[in-house]
Design a protein around this motif. Sequence first.
Motif, PDB file in Angstrom:
ATOM      1  N   PRO A   1       0.838  -1.206   0.000  1.00 45.14           N
ATOM      2  CA  PRO A   1       0.000   0.000   0.000  1.00 45.14           C
ATOM      3  C   PRO A   1       0.875   1.260   0.000  1.00 45.14           C
ATOM      4  N   PRO A   2       0.621   2.185  -0.906  1.00 47.38           N
ATOM      5  CA  PRO A   2       1.423   3.410  -0.924  1.00 47.38           C
ATOM      6  C   PRO A   2       1.097   4.305   0.267  1.00 47.38           C
ATOM      7  N   VAL A   3       2.143   4.981   0.776  1.00 50.10           N
ATOM      8  CA  VAL A   3       1.965   5.950   1.857  1.00 50.10           C
ATOM      9  C   VAL A   3       1.989   7.377   1.320  1.00 50.10           C
ATOM     10  N   GLY A   4       2.200   7.502   0.018  1.00 50.98           N
ATOM     11  CA  GLY A   4       2.237   8.803  -0.627  1.00 50.98           C
ATOM     12  C   GLY A   4       2.670   8.669  -2.061  1.00 50.98           C
ATOM     13  N   ARG A   5       2.978   9.815  -2.668  1.00 51.32           N
ATOM     14  CA  ARG A   5       3.420   9.863  -4.058  1.00 51.32           C
ATOM     15  C   ARG A   5       4.707  10.665  -4.141  1.00 51.32           C
ATOM     16  N   ALA A   6       5.615  10.249  -5.029  1.00 49.62           N
ATOM     17  CA  ALA A   6       6.799  11.029  -5.385  1.00 49.62           C
ATOM     18  C   ALA A   6       6.477  11.696  -6.712  1.00 49.62           C
ATOM     19  N   GLN A   7       6.461  13.022  -6.741  1.00 49.41           N
ATOM     20  CA  GLN A   7       6.102  13.746  -7.951  1.00 49.41           C
ATOM     21  C   GLN A   7       7.179  14.764  -8.270  1.00 49.41           C
TER      22      GLN A   7
ATOM     23  N   SER B   1      -1.558  10.308   4.733  1.00 44.47           N
ATOM     24  CA  SER B   1      -1.901   9.041   5.380  1.00 44.47           C
ATOM     25  C   SER B   1      -2.121   9.312   6.870  1.00 44.47           C
ATOM     26  N   THR B   2      -2.420   8.266   7.601  1.00 43.98           N
ATOM     27  CA  THR B   2      -2.620   8.446   9.037  1.00 43.98           C
ATOM     28  C   THR B   2      -1.310   8.747   9.747  1.00 43.98           C
ATOM     29  N   GLU B   3      -0.187   8.315   9.177  1.00 46.94           N
ATOM     30  CA  GLU B   3       1.104   8.526   9.824  1.00 46.94           C
ATOM     31  C   GLU B   3       1.744   9.868   9.474  1.00 46.94           C
ATOM     32  N   HIS B   4       1.641  10.298   8.206  1.00 46.73           N
ATOM     33  CA  HIS B   4       2.275  11.542   7.754  1.00 46.73           C
ATOM     34  C   HIS B   4       1.301  12.329   6.887  1.00 46.73           C
ATOM     35  N   VAL B   5       1.308  13.649   7.075  1.00 44.91           N
ATOM     36  CA  VAL B   5       0.541  14.554   6.223  1.00 44.91           C
ATOM     37  C   VAL B   5       1.464  15.711   5.865  1.00 44.91           C
ATOM     38  N   GLY B   6       1.561  16.032   4.584  1.00 39.46           N
ATOM     39  CA  GLY B   6       2.399  17.133   4.139  1.00 39.46           C
ATOM     40  C   GLY B   6       3.318  16.708   3.020  1.00 39.46           C
ATOM     41  N   THR B   7       4.344  17.517   2.795  1.00 40.81           N
ATOM     42  CA  THR B   7       5.297  17.245   1.718  1.00 40.81           C
ATOM     43  C   THR B   7       6.730  17.351   2.236  1.00 40.81           C
TER      44      THR B   7
ATOM     45  N   GLY C   1       3.290  20.787   6.288  1.00 41.36           N
ATOM     46  CA  GLY C   1       2.558  19.885   7.182  1.00 41.36           C
ATOM     47  C   GLY C   1       3.448  19.341   8.276  1.00 41.36           C
ATOM     48  N   ASP C   2       3.475  18.017   8.432  1.00 43.69           N
ATOM     49  CA  ASP C   2       4.316  17.376   9.445  1.00 43.69           C
ATOM     50  C   ASP C   2       5.805  17.652   9.236  1.00 43.69           C
ATOM     51  N   PHE C   3       6.170  18.098   8.039  1.00 39.00           N
ATOM     52  CA  PHE C   3       7.580  18.341   7.703  1.00 39.00           C
ATOM     53  C   PHE C   3       7.841  19.825   7.458  1.00 39.00           C
ATOM     54  N   PHE C   4       7.084  20.683   8.128  1.00 37.96           N
ATOM     55  CA  PHE C   4       7.201  22.125   7.935  1.00 37.96           C
ATOM     56  C   PHE C   4       8.645  22.581   8.083  1.00 37.96           C
ATOM     57  N   MET C   5       9.167  23.235   7.057  1.00 39.44           N
ATOM     58  CA  MET C   5      10.512  23.819   7.054  1.00 39.44           C
ATOM     59  C   MET C   5      11.628  22.799   7.293  1.00 39.44           C
ATOM     60  N   ALA C   6      11.406  21.543   6.973  1.00 43.81           N
ATOM     61  CA  ALA C   6      12.422  20.509   7.199  1.00 43.81           C
ATOM     62  C   ALA C   6      13.634  20.736   6.304  1.00 43.81           C
ATOM     63  N   ARG C   7      14.806  20.405   6.822  1.00 48.38           N
ATOM     64  CA  ARG C   7      16.057  20.470   6.061  1.00 48.38           C
ATOM     65  C   ARG C   7      16.872  19.232   6.408  1.00 48.38           C
ATOM     66  N   GLY C   8      17.610  18.740   5.407  1.00 48.40           N
ATOM     67  CA  GLY C   8      18.449  17.582   5.671  1.00 48.40           C
ATOM     68  C   GLY C   8      19.026  16.995   4.403  1.00 48.40           C
TER      69      GLY C   8
END
Length: 188
Positions: A96-102, A125-131, A154-161
Motif C-alpha cells: 500500500p502506498p503511503v504517498g506519491r513522489a512527484q 496518510s494516518t502517519e504523515h501529512v504534508g510534503t 505539514g508534518d515536515f514544515f521547514m524541514a532540512r536535511g
Amino acid sequence: MANPRTPWAALFLCLLISASTTISHSWKPRPRTPCRELVFYFHDILYNGQNYNNATAAIIGSPQWGNKTAMAVPFNFGDMVVFDDPITLDNNLHSPPVGRAQGMYFYDQKSIYGAWLGFSFLFNSTEHVGTLNFAGADPLMNKTRDISVIGGTGDFFMARGIATLQTDAFEGDVYFRLRVDIKLYECW
C-alpha cells in the motif's frame, strides 16, 4: 606631544585580538545528529509506448535524435522525465502506498549516466501529512548518492536535511526502485 587617544586605541586593539583568538580556539563544531530519520521506496515505471495503464513516468523532452518512448543513446543524455510514483515503506511495488513522489529528472551528462532531480514526496496518510521537497545532482553510477532536503509542509514544515538515494532494483530503462534514507537536521 603624544596623542591622548593612542593608549586607548592600543588597549582596544589588544582586547579585540585577544577576544578573536579566544573565540577561534574555543569554538568546536557540534556533532550533528538527525532530529528525524525515515526510509521510503519509490517505484518508477517509464512509459515505453505499450504500458500506458501501468506507467508512472513519461519522457516529456528528448534531444533531436531521441524519441519519447525510448531513452536517448548514449547515456540518456538530453531526456527529461516527469513522474508520479508510488511511495512505499518496503521495496514491494504492490505494498500500500503511503504517498506519491512527484517531480522530474533529466539526464545531463554525455559521458556517463548522471541526472538532476527535483521532486516532492506528498503524504496524506494516518502517519504523515504534508510534503518533503528534494533537489540535487544524482551521479547514477555511484552506489549511494546524497541530495538535499530543501523544505517541507505539514508534518515536515521547514524541514532540512539529506536524502541518501540507492538504486534498489531496475529492469532496463522501464523500471527502477530507489531506496531513500532521509535524515532531517532541522525539524519544527
